[in-house]
Design an enzyme around this catalytic site. Structure first.
Site, PDB file in Angstrom:
ATOM      1  N   PRO A   2       0.807  -1.209   0.000  1.00 19.74           N
ATOM      2  CA  PRO A   2       0.000   0.000   0.000  1.00 19.74           C
ATOM      3  C   PRO A   2       0.854   1.279   0.000  1.00 19.74           C
ATOM      4  CG  PRO A   2      -0.676  -1.515   1.742  1.00 19.74           C
ATOM      5  CD  PRO A   2       0.671  -1.956   1.255  1.00 19.74           C
ATOM      6  N   GLU A   3       0.271   2.350  -0.554  1.00 16.89           N
ATOM      7  CA  GLU A   3       0.929   3.648  -0.559  1.00 16.89           C
ATOM      8  C   GLU A   3       0.240   4.557   0.455  1.00 16.89           C
ATOM      9  OE1 GLU A   3       1.473   5.050  -4.612  1.00 16.89           O
ATOM     10  OE2 GLU A   3       1.764   3.015  -5.334  1.00 16.89           O
ATOM     11  N   LYS A  69       4.353   6.248   4.632  1.00 22.32           N
ATOM     12  CA  LYS A  69       3.709   4.939   4.498  1.00 22.32           C
ATOM     13  C   LYS A  69       3.791   4.131   5.795  1.00 22.32           C
ATOM     14  CE  LYS A  69       5.083   4.676  -0.392  1.00 22.32           C
ATOM     15  NZ  LYS A  69       5.819   3.868  -1.406  1.00 22.32           N
ATOM     16  N   HIS A 111      -2.189 -16.326   7.012  1.00 19.86           N
ATOM     17  CA  HIS A 111      -0.895 -15.656   7.154  1.00 19.86           C
ATOM     18  C   HIS A 111      -0.902 -14.624   8.291  1.00 19.86           C
ATOM     19  CE1 HIS A 111       0.830 -17.481   3.542  1.00 19.86           C
ATOM     20  NE2 HIS A 111      -0.365 -17.350   2.998  1.00 19.86           N
ATOM     21  N   ARG A 130       2.944 -11.917   2.083  1.00 23.23           N
ATOM     22  CA  ARG A 130       4.295 -12.066   1.529  1.00 23.23           C
ATOM     23  C   ARG A 130       5.401 -11.743   2.539  1.00 23.23           C
ATOM     24  NH1 ARG A 130       4.694  -9.713  -4.467  1.00 23.23           N
ATOM     25  NH2 ARG A 130       6.618 -10.934  -4.317  1.00 23.23           N
ATOM     26  N   ARG A 280      10.719  -0.833 -10.462  1.00 24.49           N
ATOM     27  CA  ARG A 280       9.273  -0.992 -10.598  1.00 24.49           C
ATOM     28  C   ARG A 280       8.859  -0.867 -12.051  1.00 24.49           C
ATOM     29  NH1 ARG A 280       6.658  -0.339  -5.787  1.00 24.49           N
ATOM     30  NH2 ARG A 280       5.059  -1.552  -6.867  1.00 24.49           N
TER      31      ARG A 280
END
Length: 290
Positions: A2-3, A69, A111, A130, A280
């Site tokens: 997320p940003e 962030k 998770h 992740r 990116r």
């Protein structure tokens, strides 16, 4: 991902739900302990997981704020005040539930890496598919220097001047503008999604060198970035894959994106192209952006 907008959405949900409550105990996942045993630091950074569980016990969550962030949990025990900092990485998510069964999506239930048992009987749960997220317990912010190097919030009065001054430094002049605006020491909280959208709206090629963009255009670009970030905040952020707020809900900004992840330019219909900038994938229109 997320940003900034997505993190802001999480904080806005956490504040009325968790602020003022006390952590009775913490349970970390076996994955975290195993990684530390192997000489790695999965999620919990710079503190042995056993010690992390111990020091968080009895902490009161005074306030929760966002910086770029990062999520800042301002906590205390007795007269001592501390900072618990979380970065969501790519797939981090928070939930406040009575039981893990209340987490709607199985991938998040599978998770779970930290459960903060609150004295109210609720569970403050951190899930990270992740495992690129971070948790840091600190007695003072100086213990993690990158937090001191972040640019001002893009909504602050001096943020644009800060951005312009950074762009004049030799370090940034010959870099692509996309890489520069994604650098948290230049603009806080602008990642791949909103950098892509801002450059498309401005008609600027993402690989254009920063020193080949006029000061006037840089100011306009900054204002566009700020406006897009604000719009995304109001729409609950963009849910591209695994972003959720603490209720497990998705944002809606992804329906407003013009260029990110698109195969055709919405303006001219040209097939979009992509290249890797700053690690990116950057999508752009070869006709509209130059």
């Amino acid at each position: 991902m997320p940003e900034l907008p997505e993190v802001e959405g999480v904080v806005r949900e956490l504040v009325p739900t968790v602020e003022g409550k006390t952590i009775e105990r913490v349970k970390l996942s076996d994955t975290i302990f195993t990684s530390w045993g192997a000489g790695k630091q999965c999620i919990v950074k710079n503190m042995d997981p056993h010690l992390f569980e111990e020091v968080m016990q009895g902490m009161k969550i005074n306030t929760i704020t966002r910086r770029s962030k990062y999520i800042y949990f301002h906590i205390e025990k007795g007269e001592e005040r501390y900072l618990f900092v979380n970065h969501l990485g790519m797939t981090g998510a928070w939930f406040v539930v009575k039981s893990l069964a209340e987490i709607g999506e199985e991938k998040f239930r599978k998770h779970v890496h930290a459960i903060f048992y609150l004295t109210t009987g609720e569970l403050l749960v951190y899930s990270d598919i992740r495992r690129f997220g971070e948790m840091r317990f600190m007695t003072k912010i100086e213990e993690h220097p990158p937090l001191l190097q972040m640019a001002p919030e893009p909504f602050e009065d001096d943020a644009c001047d800060y951005f312009l001054n950074k762009c004049e430094l030799p370090k940034y002049q010959n870099k692509s503008i996309k890489e520069v605006i994604m650098d948290g020491q230049v603009i806080s909280g602008c990642g791949n999604i909103y950098a892509t959208e801002s450059l498309f709206k401005m008609g600027i090629h993402p690989a254009r060198k920063t020193n080949r963009i006029s000061r006037k255009r840089k100011i306009e670009l900054f204002e566009v970035i700020r406006a897009i970030l604000l719009e995304s905040i109001e729409r609950g952020g963009s849910t591209i894959s695994d972003y959720r707020n603490i209720n497990g809900e998705a944002g809606s900004m992804q329906h407003r994106l013009k260029m990110y992840g698109k195969k055709n330019c919405p303006t001219c219909g040209t097939l979009t192209k992509s290249l890797v900038i700053g690690g990116r994938t950057s999508v752009f229109c070869p006709k509209c952006q130059h």
